[in-house]
Design a protein around this motif. Structure first.
Motif, PDB file in Angstrom:
ATOM      1  N   ASN A 129     -34.032-111.381  42.092  1.00 43.70           N
ATOM      2  CA  ASN A 129     -32.874-112.127  42.600  1.00 43.70           C
ATOM      3  C   ASN A 129     -32.134-112.733  41.412  1.00 43.70           C
ATOM      4  OD1 ASN A 129     -33.647-112.094  45.576  1.00 43.70           O
ATOM      5  ND2 ASN A 129     -35.450-113.059  44.682  1.00 43.70           N
ATOM      6  N   ILE A 130     -30.870-112.383  41.248  1.00 49.61           N
ATOM      7  CA  ILE A 130     -30.089-112.886  40.117  1.00 49.61           C
ATOM      8  C   ILE A 130     -28.752-113.406  40.629  1.00 49.61           C
ATOM      9  CG2 ILE A 130     -29.083-112.371  37.869  1.00 49.61           C
ATOM     10  CD1 ILE A 130     -30.937-109.963  37.682  1.00 49.61           C
ATOM     11  N   THR A 131     -28.500-114.692  40.406  1.00 47.91           N
ATOM     12  CA  THR A 131     -27.201-115.283  40.731  1.00 47.91           C
ATOM     13  C   THR A 131     -26.692-116.005  39.498  1.00 47.91           C
ATOM     14  OG1 THR A 131     -27.814-115.601  43.054  1.00 47.91           O
ATOM     15  CG2 THR A 131     -25.941-116.864  42.230  1.00 47.91           C
ATOM     16  N   ILE A 132     -25.567-115.554  38.971  1.00 45.88           N
ATOM     17  CA  ILE A 132     -24.962-116.167  37.780  1.00 45.88           C
ATOM     18  C   ILE A 132     -23.511-116.477  38.096  1.00 45.88           C
ATOM     19  CG2 ILE A 132     -24.407-115.895  35.335  1.00 45.88           C
ATOM     20  CD1 ILE A 132     -26.694-113.900  35.119  1.00 45.88           C
ATOM     21  N   THR A 133     -23.083-117.721  37.895  1.00 45.23           N
ATOM     22  CA  THR A 133     -21.716-118.136  38.166  1.00 45.23           C
ATOM     23  C   THR A 133     -21.180-118.979  37.015  1.00 45.23           C
ATOM     24  OG1 THR A 133     -22.556-120.062  39.390  1.00 45.23           O
ATOM     25  CG2 THR A 133     -21.991-118.117  40.680  1.00 45.23           C
ATOM     26  N   ASN A 134     -19.875-118.894  36.811  1.00 45.39           N
ATOM     27  CA  ASN A 134     -19.169-119.750  35.852  1.00 45.39           C
ATOM     28  C   ASN A 134     -19.791-119.704  34.460  1.00 45.39           C
ATOM     29  OD1 ASN A 134     -17.511-120.813  38.047  1.00 45.39           O
ATOM     30  ND2 ASN A 134     -19.331-121.989  38.621  1.00 45.39           N
ATOM     31  N   SER A 135     -20.255-118.534  34.066  1.00 47.32           N
ATOM     32  CA  SER A 135     -21.024-118.408  32.834  1.00 47.32           C
ATOM     33  C   SER A 135     -20.434-117.341  31.920  1.00 47.32           C
ATOM     34  CB  SER A 135     -22.487-118.078  33.151  1.00 47.32           C
ATOM     35  OG  SER A 135     -23.090-119.117  33.889  1.00 47.32           O
ATOM     36  N   THR A 136     -20.908-117.342  30.678  1.00 48.83           N
ATOM     37  CA  THR A 136     -20.505-116.343  29.688  1.00 48.83           C
ATOM     38  C   THR A 136     -21.734-115.576  29.240  1.00 48.83           C
ATOM     39  OG1 THR A 136     -18.670-117.710  28.890  1.00 48.83           O
ATOM     40  CG2 THR A 136     -19.460-115.972  27.432  1.00 48.83           C
ATOM     41  N   LEU A 137     -21.639-114.244  29.245  1.00 46.20           N
ATOM     42  CA  LEU A 137     -22.732-113.395  28.810  1.00 46.20           C
ATOM     43  C   LEU A 137     -22.270-112.608  27.589  1.00 46.20           C
ATOM     44  CD1 LEU A 137     -22.793-113.563  32.165  1.00 46.20           C
ATOM     45  CD2 LEU A 137     -24.808-112.128  31.821  1.00 46.20           C
ATOM     46  N   LYS A 138     -22.920-112.847  26.456  1.00 49.56           N
ATOM     47  CA  LYS A 138     -22.553-112.208  25.198  1.00 49.56           C
ATOM     48  C   LYS A 138     -23.700-111.315  24.731  1.00 49.56           C
ATOM     49  CE  LYS A 138     -19.831-116.186  23.566  1.00 49.56           C
ATOM     50  NZ  LYS A 138     -19.625-117.138  22.438  1.00 49.56           N
ATOM     51  N   GLY A 139     -23.332-110.161  24.156  1.00 50.76           N
ATOM     52  CA  GLY A 139     -24.345-109.259  23.631  1.00 50.76           C
ATOM     53  C   GLY A 139     -23.852-107.840  23.598  1.00 50.76           C
ATOM     54  N   ASN A 140     -24.779-106.903  23.363  1.00 45.66           N
ATOM     55  CA  ASN A 140     -24.419-105.494  23.446  1.00 45.66           C
ATOM     56  C   ASN A 140     -24.008-105.164  24.886  1.00 45.66           C
ATOM     57  OD1 ASN A 140     -24.055-102.880  22.660  1.00 45.66           O
ATOM     58  ND2 ASN A 140     -26.206-102.328  22.702  1.00 45.66           N
ATOM     59  N   TYR A 141     -24.835-105.641  25.824  1.00 44.72           N
ATOM     60  CA  TYR A 141     -24.510-105.644  27.246  1.00 44.72           C
ATOM     61  C   TYR A 141     -24.747-107.068  27.762  1.00 44.72           C
ATOM     62  CZ  TYR A 141     -24.885-100.507  27.290  1.00 44.72           C
ATOM     63  OH  TYR A 141     -24.725 -99.172  27.066  1.00 44.72           O
ATOM     64  N   GLY A 142     -24.052-107.438  28.840  1.00 47.35           N
ATOM     65  CA  GLY A 142     -24.310-108.733  29.436  1.00 47.35           C
ATOM     66  C   GLY A 142     -25.538-108.705  30.325  1.00 47.35           C
ATOM     67  N   LEU A 143     -25.663-107.650  31.134  1.00 49.27           N
ATOM     68  CA  LEU A 143     -26.765-107.508  32.082  1.00 49.27           C
ATOM     69  C   LEU A 143     -27.278-106.086  32.043  1.00 49.27           C
ATOM     70  CD1 LEU A 143     -28.435-108.526  34.606  1.00 49.27           C
ATOM     71  CD2 LEU A 143     -26.572-107.580  35.984  1.00 49.27           C
TER      72      LEU A 143
ATOM     73  N   PHE B  35     -17.611-111.761  30.316  1.00 47.06           N
ATOM     74  CA  PHE B  35     -18.495-110.846  29.592  1.00 47.06           C
ATOM     75  C   PHE B  35     -17.886-110.569  28.216  1.00 47.06           C
ATOM     76  CE2 PHE B  35     -19.220-110.131  34.074  1.00 47.06           C
ATOM     77  CZ  PHE B  35     -20.603-110.093  34.170  1.00 47.06           C
ATOM     78  N   ASN B  36     -18.533-111.092  27.184  1.00 53.91           N
ATOM     79  CA  ASN B  36     -18.096-110.863  25.805  1.00 53.91           C
ATOM     80  C   ASN B  36     -19.108-109.911  25.181  1.00 53.91           C
ATOM     81  OD1 ASN B  36     -17.126-110.950  23.235  1.00 53.91           O
ATOM     82  ND2 ASN B  36     -17.356-113.157  22.965  1.00 53.91           N
ATOM     83  N   THR B  37     -18.927-108.620  25.440  1.00 52.69           N
ATOM     84  CA  THR B  37     -19.946-107.640  25.093  1.00 52.69           C
ATOM     85  C   THR B  37     -19.375-106.512  24.247  1.00 52.69           C
ATOM     86  OG1 THR B  37     -19.534-106.549  27.219  1.00 52.69           O
ATOM     87  CG2 THR B  37     -21.339-108.115  27.132  1.00 52.69           C
ATOM     88  N   ALA B  38     -20.255-105.914  23.438  1.00 52.42           N
ATOM     89  CA  ALA B  38     -19.827-104.852  22.535  1.00 52.42           C
ATOM     90  C   ALA B  38     -19.695-103.514  23.242  1.00 52.42           C
ATOM     91  CB  ALA B  38     -20.823-104.726  21.381  1.00 52.42           C
ATOM     92  N   THR B  39     -20.527-103.255  24.242  1.00 55.11           N
ATOM     93  CA  THR B  39     -20.559-101.940  24.884  1.00 55.11           C
ATOM     94  C   THR B  39     -19.981-101.975  26.287  1.00 55.11           C
ATOM     95  OG1 THR B  39     -22.537-101.406  23.601  1.00 55.11           O
ATOM     96  CG2 THR B  39     -22.028 -99.987  25.487  1.00 55.11           C
ATOM     97  N   ALA B  40     -20.555-102.777  27.157  1.00 53.13           N
ATOM     98  CA  ALA B  40     -20.082-102.876  28.543  1.00 53.13           C
ATOM     99  C   ALA B  40     -20.659-104.143  29.153  1.00 53.13           C
ATOM    100  CB  ALA B  40     -20.513-101.660  29.354  1.00 53.13           C
ATOM    101  N   ALA B  41     -20.054-104.582  30.249  1.00 53.49           N
ATOM    102  CA  ALA B  41     -20.539-105.795  30.910  1.00 53.49           C
ATOM    103  C   ALA B  41     -21.949-105.601  31.429  1.00 53.49           C
ATOM    104  CB  ALA B  41     -19.606-106.169  32.048  1.00 53.49           C
ATOM    105  N   GLY B  42     -22.240-104.411  31.928  1.00 54.03           N
ATOM    106  CA  GLY B  42     -23.564-104.154  32.473  1.00 54.03           C
ATOM    107  C   GLY B  42     -24.016-102.746  32.243  1.00 54.03           C
ATOM    108  N   ARG B  43     -25.314-102.554  32.416  1.00 52.46           N
ATOM    109  CA  ARG B  43     -25.912-101.230  32.307  1.00 52.46           C
ATOM    110  C   ARG B  43     -26.917-101.094  33.441  1.00 52.46           C
ATOM    111  NH1 ARG B  43     -29.669 -99.057  27.241  1.00 52.46           N
ATOM    112  NH2 ARG B  43     -30.453 -97.185  28.261  1.00 52.46           N
TER     113      ARG B  43
END
Length: 310
Positions: free
Chosen positions: A236-250, A285-293
């Motif tokens: 179960n994953i709930t993320i709101t009002n947040s920033t995800l940085k990385g190669n992928y966010g999720l 989503f501040n990511t290098a490749t894509a928001a998710g994989r």
């Protein structure tokens, strides 16, 4: 004392005009009263006789005696060293960080089954640096049914200076498995680990696991959040009002039939389940490749809306 000050708050309907009248500082008056306990069955009985039973508690607004009232109070443990923090987390309960801390990145702080820990960083920063290789590294491990960790109001900085942590040797600020629950609010979580397999949050659903995050910055050299869909239970994953940085966010690491060579393994992959709310329009989503994989061998890249992209 900190427990007293934690009971002071500003009502939600207070506007800037009223706040400006307070100025930069305001006085808190601490008033104490005492009563002689001699001749009574207990100190609580003496207090009740002298001053009456406390009333108007926020949760139930009922009259109760002093013993009952005191049982309602949540007195946090204030920690100012790495050893104090580790001991407080092992014991469970409410914890307030009294200072910035440097902790041993290679010693996992364990929230065990049945334990509830509320960790208020209190505007402070926990720093952990590891140079170890050859094994998975978890700064916090939330493991077991009823294990709940809530983290708020501060920063956790993890870094790894050793050799690259490649496949099978991940570094995780938080590892959640076996029925654990992780809540994060108003915080910054950084994993400047090895170039591979560095996660802010790692979810492994051997036993249902849950991540709730609001107003959080997740920043990793690899991926912010990984859901390792390896068993029959739910992520179960709930993320709101947040920033995800990385190669992928999720990264939803969900195996497909192509990843396995036998029918049972394929059936296990098909049984893995996921319940998530991440691509809801409130996250950046501040990511290098894509928001998710999504997937492993034959993975699908996802945009900020959760839609497949080339």
């Amino acid at each position: 004392t900190i427990p007293s000050l934690l009971q002071i708050y500003m009502k939600s309907n207070v506007g800037q005009e009223y706040a400006a009248k307070l100025g930069d500082t305001y006085d808190v008056l601490a008033i104490s009263q005492a009563v002689q306990a001699s001749g009574f069955d207990s100190a609580a009985a003496a207090l009740n006789e002298a001053f009456g039973a406390p009333t108007g508690l926020a949760d139930d607004n009922v009259t109760m005696n002093a013993v009952e009232w005191l049982s309602k109070l949540i007195i946090p443990t204030v920690v100012e060293s790495a050893d104090e923090l580790a001991a407080a987390i092992a014991n469970g309960g409410s914890i307030v960080l009294g200072a910035d801390l440097s902790v041993d990145a290679d010693t996992t702080m364990q929230v065990a089954a049945g334990k509830t820990v509320n960790l208020d960083l209190n505007g402070n920063t926990i720093t952990a640096v590891s140079d170890m290789t050859g094994a998975n590294r978890n700064l916090f491990d939330v493991n077991g049914a009823g294990a709940v960790l809530t983290v708020s109001n501060g920063t956790i900085n993890y870094s790894h200076t050793g050799a690259n942590m490649a496949w099978g040797n991940s570094t995780n600020v938080f590892n959640v498995t076996g029925g654990g629950v992780l809540n994060i609010k108003d915080a910054t979580i950084v994993n400047a680990g090895g170039s591979d397999m560095a996660f802010c949050v790692h979810l492994n659903n051997w036993g249902e696991v849950t991540l709730n995050a609001d107003n959080v910055v997740f920043e990793s050299t690899y991926m912010a959040v990984r859901a390792f869909n390896s068993g029959y239970d739910m992520n179960n994953i709930t993320i709101t009002n947040s920033t995800l940085k990385g190669n992928y966010g999720l990264w939803v690491h969900n195996y497909t039939a192509a990843d396995f060579g036998n029918d049972q393994a394929k059936a296990d992959a098909a049984a893995a389940r996921l319940n998530f709310d991440v691509f809801n329009g409130t996250n950046t989503f501040n990511t290098a490749t894509a928001a998710g994989r999504l997937g492993f061998t034959n993975s699908i890249k996802l945009d900020a809306n959760g839609d497949p992209i080339a």
